[in-house]
Scaffold this motif. Structure first.
Motif, PDB file in Angstrom:
ATOM      1  N   ILE A 171       0.935  -1.198  -0.154  1.00 53.13           N
ATOM      2  CA  ILE A 171       0.028   0.062   0.117  1.00 53.13           C
ATOM      3  C   ILE A 171       0.731   1.222  -0.153  1.00 53.13           C
ATOM      4  CG2 ILE A 171      -1.740   1.358   1.407  1.00 53.13           C
ATOM      5  CD1 ILE A 171      -2.856  -1.298   2.370  1.00 53.13           C
ATOM      6  N   LEU A 172       1.761   1.239   0.742  1.00 52.96           N
ATOM      7  CA  LEU A 172       2.694   2.479   0.766  1.00 52.96           C
ATOM      8  C   LEU A 172       3.711   2.478  -0.408  1.00 52.96           C
ATOM      9  CD1 LEU A 172       3.981   2.164   4.523  1.00 52.96           C
ATOM     10  CD2 LEU A 172       2.295   3.762   3.752  1.00 52.96           C
ATOM     11  N   SER A 173       3.879   1.393  -0.773  1.00 52.93           N
ATOM     12  CA  SER A 173       4.545   1.488  -2.286  1.00 52.93           C
ATOM     13  C   SER A 173       3.789   2.089  -3.359  1.00 52.93           C
ATOM     14  CB  SER A 173       5.128   0.371  -2.606  1.00 52.93           C
ATOM     15  OG  SER A 173       6.223  -0.114  -1.814  1.00 52.93           O
ATOM     16  N   GLY A 174       2.481   1.632  -3.111  1.00 55.44           N
ATOM     17  CA  GLY A 174       1.484   2.234  -4.131  1.00 55.44           C
ATOM     18  C   GLY A 174       1.143   3.606  -4.075  1.00 55.44           C
ATOM     19  N   ILE A 175       1.258   4.266  -3.041  1.00 54.61           N
ATOM     20  CA  ILE A 175       0.945   5.604  -2.512  1.00 54.61           C
ATOM     21  C   ILE A 175       2.173   6.291  -3.096  1.00 54.61           C
ATOM     22  CG2 ILE A 175       0.728   7.430  -0.992  1.00 54.61           C
ATOM     23  CD1 ILE A 175      -0.946   5.289   0.686  1.00 54.61           C
ATOM     24  N   ALA A 176       3.314   5.721  -3.104  1.00 55.85           N
ATOM     25  CA  ALA A 176       4.521   6.428  -3.479  1.00 55.85           C
ATOM     26  C   ALA A 176       4.310   6.520  -4.890  1.00 55.85           C
ATOM     27  CB  ALA A 176       5.729   5.647  -3.016  1.00 55.85           C
ATOM     28  N   ALA A 177       3.986   5.507  -5.491  1.00 59.60           N
ATOM     29  CA  ALA A 177       4.014   5.392  -7.099  1.00 59.60           C
ATOM     30  C   ALA A 177       2.969   6.452  -7.607  1.00 59.60           C
ATOM     31  CB  ALA A 177       3.607   3.801  -7.432  1.00 59.60           C
ATOM     32  N   LEU A 178       1.941   6.401  -6.966  1.00 63.48           N
ATOM     33  CA  LEU A 178       0.912   7.628  -7.352  1.00 63.48           C
ATOM     34  C   LEU A 178       1.473   9.020  -7.209  1.00 63.48           C
ATOM     35  CD1 LEU A 178      -2.217   6.009  -6.038  1.00 63.48           C
ATOM     36  CD2 LEU A 178      -1.780   6.386  -8.780  1.00 63.48           C
ATOM     37  N   ARG A 179       2.145   9.060  -6.246  1.00 58.67           N
ATOM     38  CA  ARG A 179       2.699  10.456  -5.906  1.00 58.67           C
ATOM     39  C   ARG A 179       3.824  10.910  -7.151  1.00 58.67           C
ATOM     40  NH1 ARG A 179       5.164   9.698  -0.833  1.00 58.67           N
ATOM     41  NH2 ARG A 179       3.122  10.202   0.095  1.00 58.67           N
ATOM     42  N   LYS A 180       4.519   9.816  -7.474  1.00 57.11           N
ATOM     43  CA  LYS A 180       5.610   9.982  -8.519  1.00 57.11           C
ATOM     44  C   LYS A 180       4.991  10.419  -9.702  1.00 57.11           C
ATOM     45  CE  LYS A 180       9.606   7.766 -10.689  1.00 57.11           C
ATOM     46  NZ  LYS A 180      10.323   6.560 -10.665  1.00 57.11           N
ATOM     47  N   LEU A 181       3.948   9.659 -10.144  1.00 51.62           N
ATOM     48  CA  LEU A 181       3.143   9.747 -11.324  1.00 51.62           C
ATOM     49  C   LEU A 181       2.444  11.156 -11.341  1.00 51.62           C
ATOM     50  CD1 LEU A 181       1.983   6.188 -11.826  1.00 51.62           C
ATOM     51  CD2 LEU A 181       3.686   7.249 -13.453  1.00 51.62           C
ATOM     52  N   SER A 182       1.978  11.488 -10.376  1.00 55.84           N
ATOM     53  CA  SER A 182       1.376  12.892 -10.149  1.00 55.84           C
ATOM     54  C   SER A 182       2.272  13.984 -10.501  1.00 55.84           C
ATOM     55  CB  SER A 182       0.707  12.898  -8.948  1.00 55.84           C
ATOM     56  OG  SER A 182       0.000  14.087  -8.688  1.00 55.84           O
ATOM     57  N   HIS A 183       3.629  13.906  -9.807  1.00 57.23           N
ATOM     58  CA  HIS A 183       4.579  14.711 -10.015  1.00 57.23           C
ATOM     59  C   HIS A 183       5.072  14.741 -11.356  1.00 57.23           C
ATOM     60  CE1 HIS A 183       5.398  15.064  -5.324  1.00 57.23           C
ATOM     61  NE2 HIS A 183       4.484  15.491  -5.768  1.00 57.23           N
ATOM     62  N   LEU A 184       4.916  13.709 -12.048  1.00 53.14           N
ATOM     63  CA  LEU A 184       5.548  13.673 -13.369  1.00 53.14           C
ATOM     64  C   LEU A 184       4.508  14.401 -14.394  1.00 53.14           C
ATOM     65  CD1 LEU A 184       6.991  10.223 -13.774  1.00 53.14           C
ATOM     66  CD2 LEU A 184       8.233  12.537 -13.652  1.00 53.14           C
ATOM     67  N   GLY A 185       3.126  14.566 -13.723  1.00 51.03           N
ATOM     68  CA  GLY A 185       1.965  15.103 -14.685  1.00 51.03           C
ATOM     69  C   GLY A 185       0.872  14.282 -14.823  1.00 51.03           C
ATOM     70  N   VAL A 186      -0.295  14.670 -14.195  1.00 53.76           N
ATOM     71  CA  VAL A 186      -1.435  13.701 -14.140  1.00 53.76           C
ATOM     72  C   VAL A 186      -2.055  13.471 -15.599  1.00 53.76           C
ATOM     73  CG1 VAL A 186      -3.854  13.851 -13.297  1.00 53.76           C
ATOM     74  CG2 VAL A 186      -2.002  14.366 -11.705  1.00 53.76           C
ATOM     75  N   THR A 187      -2.095  14.639 -16.220  1.00 55.37           N
ATOM     76  CA  THR A 187      -2.649  14.508 -17.665  1.00 55.37           C
ATOM     77  C   THR A 187      -1.673  13.513 -18.427  1.00 55.37           C
ATOM     78  OG1 THR A 187      -3.587  16.808 -17.599  1.00 55.37           O
ATOM     79  CG2 THR A 187      -3.285  15.853 -19.798  1.00 55.37           C
ATOM     80  N   ASP A 188      -0.245  13.763 -18.506  1.00 54.88           N
ATOM     81  CA  ASP A 188       0.710  13.251 -19.437  1.00 54.88           C
ATOM     82  C   ASP A 188       0.521  11.413 -18.862  1.00 54.88           C
ATOM     83  OD1 ASP A 188       1.362  15.312 -20.775  1.00 54.88           O
ATOM     84  OD2 ASP A 188       3.180  15.659 -19.722  1.00 54.88           O
ATOM     85  N   HIS A 189       0.147  11.339 -17.473  1.00 58.60           N
ATOM     86  CA  HIS A 189       0.367   9.948 -17.041  1.00 58.60           C
ATOM     87  C   HIS A 189      -0.929   9.356 -16.473  1.00 58.60           C
ATOM     88  CE1 HIS A 189       4.871   9.664 -17.519  1.00 58.60           C
ATOM     89  NE2 HIS A 189       4.658  11.018 -17.189  1.00 58.60           N
ATOM     90  N   ALA A 190      -2.200   9.796 -17.115  1.00 55.22           N
ATOM     91  CA  ALA A 190      -3.548   9.599 -16.723  1.00 55.22           C
ATOM     92  C   ALA A 190      -3.607   8.132 -16.678  1.00 55.22           C
ATOM     93  CB  ALA A 190      -4.314  10.369 -17.523  1.00 55.22           C
ATOM     94  N   VAL A 191      -3.026   7.609 -17.610  1.00 51.38           N
ATOM     95  CA  VAL A 191      -3.442   5.777 -17.846  1.00 51.38           C
ATOM     96  C   VAL A 191      -2.704   5.085 -16.853  1.00 51.38           C
ATOM     97  CG1 VAL A 191      -3.188   3.887 -19.411  1.00 51.38           C
ATOM     98  CG2 VAL A 191      -4.083   6.120 -20.421  1.00 51.38           C
ATOM     99  N   ASP A 192      -1.310   5.598 -16.465  1.00 48.89           N
ATOM    100  CA  ASP A 192      -0.640   4.818 -15.522  1.00 48.89           C
ATOM    101  C   ASP A 192      -1.242   5.220 -14.053  1.00 48.89           C
ATOM    102  OD1 ASP A 192       1.030   4.150 -17.279  1.00 48.89           O
ATOM    103  OD2 ASP A 192       2.373   5.713 -17.298  1.00 48.89           O
ATOM    104  N   ILE A 193      -1.642   6.395 -13.966  1.00 49.85           N
ATOM    105  CA  ILE A 193      -2.231   6.753 -12.692  1.00 49.85           C
ATOM    106  C   ILE A 193      -3.462   5.744 -12.388  1.00 49.85           C
ATOM    107  CG2 ILE A 193      -3.566   8.537 -11.282  1.00 49.85           C
ATOM    108  CD1 ILE A 193      -1.314  10.543 -12.486  1.00 49.85           C
ATOM    109  N   ALA A 194      -4.390   5.891 -13.464  1.00 49.44           N
ATOM    110  CA  ALA A 194      -5.693   5.040 -13.228  1.00 49.44           C
ATOM    111  C   ALA A 194      -5.291   3.714 -13.099  1.00 49.44           C
ATOM    112  CB  ALA A 194      -6.525   5.247 -14.367  1.00 49.44           C
ATOM    113  N   HIS A 195      -4.108   2.910 -13.769  1.00 43.55           N
ATOM    114  CA  HIS A 195      -3.694   1.493 -13.570  1.00 43.55           C
ATOM    115  C   HIS A 195      -3.330   1.453 -12.135  1.00 43.55           C
ATOM    116  CE1 HIS A 195      -2.348  -2.320 -14.473  1.00 43.55           C
ATOM    117  NE2 HIS A 195      -1.145  -1.840 -13.954  1.00 43.55           N
TER     118      HIS A 195
END
Length: 151
Positions: free
Chosen positions: A13-37
């Motif tokens: 769970i903590l790893s998943g949260i960290a991954a979401l944080r990283k993807l969000s910082h990279l850009g929600v719009t650009d990484h929307a598919v990865d964030i949703a996954h």
């Protein structure tokens, strides 16, 4: 009481949260598919973790014979209801890449609240709740025969 599975879920769970944080910082719009996954995967782990806690961990602690642990268990279970509900609603709402792309700021704002609450809860359980469970004496241990927890 063996709680290794619960600890492992916390790591996931903590790893998943960290991954979401990283993807969000990279850009929600650009990484929307990865964030949703990633959010869908995190939601599956959280849902499984919550179900096992409700079916096994909390009832086992209630039956442990240790009133302090039973009280702590009830308090943690009650506290988790609001956090779980908020997370489940968050995951349902933002597991759609199109919606993420259309409202990246809305996602970030809600993620900062909901995921922070989940993160804080996991850390608190790791520091307080799980050590208390592991310190239960032999007399307070409860056997659970489904292979998840056992004395």
């Amino acid at each position: 009481m063996n709680i290794d599975r619960f600890k492992h879920h916390h790591v996931e769970i903590l790893s998943g949260i960290a991954a979401l944080r990283k993807l969000s910082h990279l850009g929600v719009t650009d990484h929307a598919v990865d964030i949703a996954h990633e959010l869908k995967a995190l939601s599956q782990i959280v849902t499984q973790h919550l179900a096992i806690e409700d079916r096994i961990l909390y009832p086992s602690l209630e039956r442990s014979g240790d009133e302090r642990m039973a009280g702590m268990s009830r308090a943690y279970q009650n506290d988790m209801q609001g956090i779980a509900s908020a997370f489940i609603n968050f995951a349902r709402r933002w597991s759609n890449a199109t919606l993420l792309s259309k409202n990246p700021d809305g996602f970030r704002d809600e993620a900062n609240i909901v995921l922070k609450n989940v993160h804080t809860r996991m850390v608190r359980e790791n520091r307080e709740f799980y050590p208390a469970i592991e310190s239960l004496g032999e007399a307070g241990r409860t056997a659970v025969h489904d292979g998840l927890l056992y004395a």
